[in-house]
Design a protein around this motif. Structure first.
Motif, PDB file in Angstrom:
ATOM      1  N   SER A   1       0.835  -1.202   0.000  1.00  0.00           N
ATOM      2  CA  SER A   1       0.000   0.000   0.000  1.00  0.00           C
ATOM      3  C   SER A   1       0.870   1.253   0.000  1.00  0.00           C
ATOM      4  O   SER A   1       0.544   2.245  -0.658  1.00  0.00           O
ATOM      5  N   ALA A   2       1.981   1.207   0.745  1.00  0.00           N
ATOM      6  CA  ALA A   2       2.899   2.350   0.776  1.00  0.00           C
ATOM      7  C   ALA A   2       3.468   2.606  -0.612  1.00  0.00           C
ATOM      8  O   ALA A   2       3.547   3.754  -1.070  1.00  0.00           O
ATOM      9  N   ALA A   3       3.869   1.537  -1.299  1.00  0.00           N
ATOM     10  CA  ALA A   3       4.420   1.680  -2.648  1.00  0.00           C
ATOM     11  C   ALA A   3       3.388   2.288  -3.591  1.00  0.00           C
ATOM     12  O   ALA A   3       3.725   3.135  -4.442  1.00  0.00           O
ATOM     13  N   ASP A   4       2.121   1.880  -3.449  1.00  0.00           N
ATOM     14  CA  ASP A   4       1.056   2.436  -4.299  1.00  0.00           C
ATOM     15  C   ASP A   4       0.883   3.934  -4.043  1.00  0.00           C
ATOM     16  O   ASP A   4       0.694   4.719  -4.985  1.00  0.00           O
ATOM     17  N   GLN A   5       0.931   4.337  -2.759  1.00  0.00           N
ATOM     18  CA  GLN A   5       0.779   5.752  -2.421  1.00  0.00           C
ATOM     19  C   GLN A   5       1.952   6.573  -2.963  1.00  0.00           C
ATOM     20  O   GLN A   5       1.765   7.667  -3.507  1.00  0.00           O
ATOM     21  N   PHE A   6       3.169   6.059  -2.826  1.00  0.00           N
ATOM     22  CA  PHE A   6       4.339   6.770  -3.337  1.00  0.00           C
ATOM     23  C   PHE A   6       4.286   6.888  -4.859  1.00  0.00           C
ATOM     24  O   PHE A   6       4.702   7.907  -5.430  1.00  0.00           O
ATOM     25  N   GLU A   7       3.792   5.845  -5.528  1.00  0.00           N
ATOM     26  CA  GLU A   7       3.668   5.898  -6.982  1.00  0.00           C
ATOM     27  C   GLU A   7       2.621   6.923  -7.400  1.00  0.00           C
ATOM     28  O   GLU A   7       2.807   7.657  -8.380  1.00  0.00           O
ATOM     29  N   HIS A   8       1.522   6.986  -6.663  1.00  0.00           N
ATOM     30  CA  HIS A   8       0.487   7.995  -6.920  1.00  0.00           C
ATOM     31  C   HIS A   8       1.078   9.398  -6.762  1.00  0.00           C
ATOM     32  O   HIS A   8       0.821  10.295  -7.572  1.00  0.00           O
TER      33      HIS A   8
ATOM     34  N   ALA B   1      10.087  11.563  -4.277  1.00  0.00           N
ATOM     35  CA  ALA B   1       9.341  10.370  -4.719  1.00  0.00           C
ATOM     36  C   ALA B   1      10.291   9.238  -5.079  1.00  0.00           C
ATOM     37  O   ALA B   1      10.040   8.069  -4.759  1.00  0.00           O
ATOM     38  N   TYR B   2      11.397   9.574  -5.764  1.00  0.00           N
ATOM     39  CA  TYR B   2      12.375   8.563  -6.156  1.00  0.00           C
ATOM     40  C   TYR B   2      12.997   7.898  -4.928  1.00  0.00           C
ATOM     41  O   TYR B   2      13.115   6.665  -4.861  1.00  0.00           O
ATOM     42  N   ILE B   3      13.366   8.716  -3.940  1.00  0.00           N
ATOM     43  CA  ILE B   3      13.965   8.171  -2.720  1.00  0.00           C
ATOM     44  C   ILE B   3      12.970   7.287  -1.981  1.00  0.00           C
ATOM     45  O   ILE B   3      13.305   6.184  -1.517  1.00  0.00           O
ATOM     46  N   ALA B   4      11.711   7.764  -1.880  1.00  0.00           N
ATOM     47  CA  ALA B   4      10.679   6.993  -1.169  1.00  0.00           C
ATOM     48  C   ALA B   4      10.420   5.664  -1.865  1.00  0.00           C
ATOM     49  O   ALA B   4      10.279   4.619  -1.207  1.00  0.00           O
ATOM     50  N   LYS B   5      10.364   5.682  -3.206  1.00  0.00           N
ATOM     51  CA  LYS B   5      10.104   4.450  -3.956  1.00  0.00           C
ATOM     52  C   LYS B   5      11.243   3.456  -3.777  1.00  0.00           C
ATOM     53  O   LYS B   5      11.016   2.256  -3.554  1.00  0.00           O
ATOM     54  N   ALA B   6      12.494   3.957  -3.878  1.00  0.00           N
ATOM     55  CA  ALA B   6      13.640   3.066  -3.702  1.00  0.00           C
ATOM     56  C   ALA B   6      13.677   2.490  -2.297  1.00  0.00           C
ATOM     57  O   ALA B   6      13.976   1.307  -2.101  1.00  0.00           O
ATOM     58  N   ASP B   7      13.335   3.298  -1.313  1.00  0.00           N
ATOM     59  CA  ASP B   7      13.356   2.846   0.075  1.00  0.00           C
ATOM     60  C   ASP B   7      12.300   1.777   0.327  1.00  0.00           C
ATOM     61  O   ASP B   7      12.574   0.755   0.970  1.00  0.00           O
ATOM     62  N   ILE B   8      11.096   1.996  -0.194  1.00  0.00           N
ATOM     63  CA  ILE B   8      10.029   1.022   0.060  1.00  0.00           C
ATOM     64  C   ILE B   8      10.285  -0.277  -0.690  1.00  0.00           C
ATOM     65  O   ILE B   8       9.954  -1.369  -0.211  1.00  0.00           O
ATOM     66  N   GLN B   9      10.931  -0.192  -1.862  1.00  0.00           N
ATOM     67  CA  GLN B   9      11.296  -1.422  -2.576  1.00  0.00           C
ATOM     68  C   GLN B   9      12.307  -2.222  -1.766  1.00  0.00           C
ATOM     69  O   GLN B   9      12.237  -3.456  -1.706  1.00  0.00           O
ATOM     70  N   GLY B  10      13.240  -1.496  -1.128  1.00  0.00           N
ATOM     71  CA  GLY B  10      14.198  -2.179  -0.251  1.00  0.00           C
ATOM     72  C   GLY B  10      13.508  -2.840   0.921  1.00  0.00           C
ATOM     73  O   GLY B  10      13.838  -3.973   1.304  1.00  0.00           O
ATOM     74  N   GLU B  11      12.514  -2.139   1.500  1.00  0.00           N
ATOM     75  CA  GLU B  11      11.763  -2.713   2.622  1.00  0.00           C
ATOM     76  C   GLU B  11      10.997  -3.953   2.182  1.00  0.00           C
ATOM     77  O   GLU B  11      10.927  -4.946   2.920  1.00  0.00           O
ATOM     78  N   MET B  12      10.423  -3.900   0.989  1.00  0.00           N
ATOM     79  CA  MET B  12       9.662  -5.048   0.492  1.00  0.00           C
ATOM     80  C   MET B  12      10.583  -6.244   0.265  1.00  0.00           C
ATOM     81  O   MET B  12      10.217  -7.389   0.580  1.00  0.00           O
ATOM     82  N   LEU B  13      11.788  -5.983  -0.270  1.00  0.00           N
ATOM     83  CA  LEU B  13      12.739  -7.076  -0.470  1.00  0.00           C
ATOM     84  C   LEU B  13      13.169  -7.670   0.857  1.00  0.00           C
ATOM     85  O   LEU B  13      13.279  -8.897   1.008  1.00  0.00           O
ATOM     86  N   ARG B  14      13.412  -6.791   1.849  1.00  0.00           N
ATOM     87  CA  ARG B  14      13.794  -7.295   3.174  1.00  0.00           C
ATOM     88  C   ARG B  14      12.659  -8.081   3.811  1.00  0.00           C
ATOM     89  O   ARG B  14      12.892  -9.106   4.474  1.00  0.00           O
ATOM     90  N   ALA B  15      11.415  -7.589   3.612  1.00  0.00           N
ATOM     91  CA  ALA B  15      10.256  -8.304   4.165  1.00  0.00           C
ATOM     92  C   ALA B  15      10.117  -9.676   3.507  1.00  0.00           C
ATOM     93  O   ALA B  15       9.836 -10.677   4.181  1.00  0.00           O
TER      94      ALA B  15
END
Length: 378
Positions: free
Chosen positions: A164-171, A186-200
């Motif tokens: 959901s966070a990734a969807d909001q950042f993309e919006h 937006a770029y930093i937030a997207k890269a950060d959440i992708q890292g979190e998703m990979l770690r999850a």
């Protein structure tokens, strides 16, 4: 919305110099406005205003945004070019975006995030319906609230809802009003959440492997216990047999004859050669008295030690050339059987090898662990 109501809304945050509703999100709140007591009083007053049916839609959206800002921290100030402090301020504050200065102590509380999320979701859902006022156009209002999706993304991320966070950042990234500074954020937030998703995902995989390892270990523990129970049962039956023999001694031949009568049908010979090989094969007991252990007697005794009403042991003897292989399987009362497994083989040199049967168990059978089944050279 009436001017007096706009003034009332601005006074909720104890902001000096506010003349309209829109001033609330463009002027930094004072220290007294964000003290714990004042903060809660202001939030309550904002909710009263939101609930007032006379409050117009634009003012209600702005009020929800102000409520979310107080739940997370406070509204950031508009930094004008003549203000010497602008050099250290965020770029998009100067560009007229309504930003929230997040207080980490407030943000860490899940109840505060839930309050802010409710308000921000209302803003996001109604942003496109804003019509503007005589003081500010609808497009300018929508532009000023562009960061609503960014803050929703931060909340979803803190709550562990990474998709959901990734969807909001993309919006947020796709907003037509975004500046270069916004694109960078937006770029930093997207890269950060992708890292979190990979770690999850990696953590989920690690936990899955740990669960599978634990389940395998538990299954092995159960199998080991079953095997241990089988050995204990066999040992107990052997001892019982020894006690019975001591009380009512019978000859070895009589004992083996009783085993053959009762369990002989559970040894299946695939051909005459297989029968001849087993019935004539003697295991050297390495004893001074010259005793030996007929292989057929060992098979009968093992079958007898694993005889239960619900499940029992059967053996298949197969002969191929000079080699003999003996397979064991369990048969249940309902007729179902387990996969046959080779337990004993005689190679072409006449050597006996066991698989899954301890050598000690075979040698112990020479001395009564399965009863008096040995023979003796005269």
């Amino acid at each position: 919305m009436e001017l007096v109501k706009a003034m009332a809304l601005s006074s909720l945050l104890l902001i000096s110099g506010c003349g309209t509703t829109w001033d609330i999100v463009t002027v930094e709140t004072s220290a007294s406005a964000t003290s714990p007591l004042a903060r809660e009083q202001n939030k309550e007053a904002i909710m009263v205003l939101i609930a007032d049916p006379k409050t117009d839609s634009e003012a209600r959206i702005i009020a929800y945004y102000a409520y979310a800002a107080l739940s997370l921290g406070h509204l950031a100030s508009r930094v004008y070019e003549y203000d010497p402090a602008y050099r250290s301020a965020r770029v998009d504050q100067r560009n007229g975006f309504y930003l929230i200065d997040i207080d980490q102590q407030l943000f860490q509380r899940s109840e505060n995030r839930a309050e802010a999320k409710k308000g921000l979701e209302y803003v996001a859902q109604n942003l496109s319906s804003m019509k503007g006022t005589a003081l500010i156009s609808a497009q300018e209002l929508q532009r000023s609230l562009t960061y609503v999706h960014y803050y929703l993304g931060l909340i979803e991320k803190a709550d562990g809802h990474y998709k959901s966070a990734a969807d909001q950042f993309e919006h947020f990234r796709q907003s037509p009003f975004l500046t270069n500074e916004g694109q960078r954020i937006a770029y930093i937030a997207k890269a950060d959440i992708q890292g979190e998703m990979l770690r999850a995902e990696a953590e989920i995989a690690r936990r899955t492997r740990a669960i599978e390892e634990s389940e395998r270990a538990e299954r092995q523990r159960v199998l080991d216990k079953e095997e241990s129970d089988k050995r204990k049962l066999a040992d107990r039956k052997a001892k019982d047999a020894q006690v019975a023999l001591a009380a009512n001694p019978i000859s070895n031949d009589e004992y083996v004859a009783a085993l053959r009568k009762r369990y002989g049908s559970r040894i299946i010979y695939n051909n005459p050669t297989a029968f001849s090989s087993v019935s004539t094969f003697h295991i050297d007991c390495r004893a001074q008295d010259g005793r030996y252990l007929p292989l057929e007697n060992l098979l009968l005794a093992r079958i007898g030690s694993m005889d239960k009403e619900s499940v029992w042991l059967e053996s298949i003897v197969d002969s191929r050339g000079d080699e003999v292989r003996i397979y064991d399987y369990l048969k249940q009362k309902d007729g179902s059987v387990t996969e046959p497994k080779m337990t004993i083989e005689i190679n072409s040199w006449g050597d006996l090898r066991t698989h899954g049967i301890r050598t000690e168990a075979v040698l112990n059978a020479c001395y009564g662990s399965y009863g008096p089944i040995w023979g003796r050279n005269s």
